[in-house]
Design an enzyme around this catalytic site. Structure first.
Site, PDB file in Angstrom:
ATOM      1  N   PRO A 199      -2.668  -1.814  -6.580  1.00 53.28           N
ATOM      2  CA  PRO A 199      -3.510  -0.790  -7.239  1.00 53.28           C
ATOM      3  C   PRO A 199      -2.898   0.596  -7.162  1.00 53.28           C
ATOM      4  CG  PRO A 199      -4.412  -1.347  -5.101  1.00 53.28           C
ATOM      5  CD  PRO A 199      -3.241  -2.272  -5.322  1.00 53.28           C
ATOM      6  N   CYS A 200      -1.705   0.743  -7.672  1.00 53.44           N
ATOM      7  CA  CYS A 200      -1.033   2.041  -7.583  1.00 53.44           C
ATOM      8  C   CYS A 200      -1.744   3.081  -8.444  1.00 53.44           C
ATOM      9  CB  CYS A 200       0.420   1.911  -8.004  1.00 53.44           C
ATOM     10  SG  CYS A 200       0.626   1.133  -9.602  1.00 53.44           S
ATOM     11  N   HIS A 201      -2.652   2.626  -9.300  1.00 53.53           N
ATOM     12  CA  HIS A 201      -3.399   3.591 -10.097  1.00 53.53           C
ATOM     13  C   HIS A 201      -4.454   4.286  -9.251  1.00 53.53           C
ATOM     14  CE1 HIS A 201      -5.249  -0.435 -10.565  1.00 53.53           C
ATOM     15  NE2 HIS A 201      -6.346   0.246 -10.337  1.00 53.53           N
TER      16      HIS A 201
END
Length: 89
Positions: free
Chosen positions: A53-55
């Site tokens: 979940p780099c967002h």
DNA sequence: CAATAATAGTCCC
DNA sequence: GGGACTATTATTG
């Protein structure tokens, strides 16, 4: 894939749904408070943009920073996850 | 060694 | 609060 990148991925993966953290926060968790540059590198150079979940990792509390698939999409994803969290709770 | 990158902190308005 | 400028670190050629 370097050892530092592994740490970064592991830290990012444990970010709760709908929660957002800063690159500095991730860097501190990796033991390098000033390695946010490398953190962004690790997320950007690897295909894990869709696996981790780099967002949820944003620049600061004010702005969202960037995203490999588009900053607009990133912002939308965060907002969407907030809604999802509200729904499942 | 130099270049690169999805930033953070600070100064000034 | 927002724009401009500088410092900082790991990876790659």
């Amino acid at each position: 894939m370097t050892d530092f990148e592994k740490k970064v991925l592991r830290v990012v993966l444990k970010i709760p749904l709908g929660e957002v953290r800063t690159y500095k926060w991730v860097a501190q968790k990796c033991g390098r408070p000033r390695a946010w540059r490398a953190v962004a590198n690790a997320l950007a150079k690897n295909p894990f943009t869709l696996l981790v979940p780099c967002h949820r990792v944003v620049k600061s509390s004010k702005k969202y920073g960037g995203y490999a698939l588009g900053a607009a999409l990133k912002k939308d994803l965060i907002n969407l996850e907030k809604k999802i969290r509200d729904v499942i709770e």
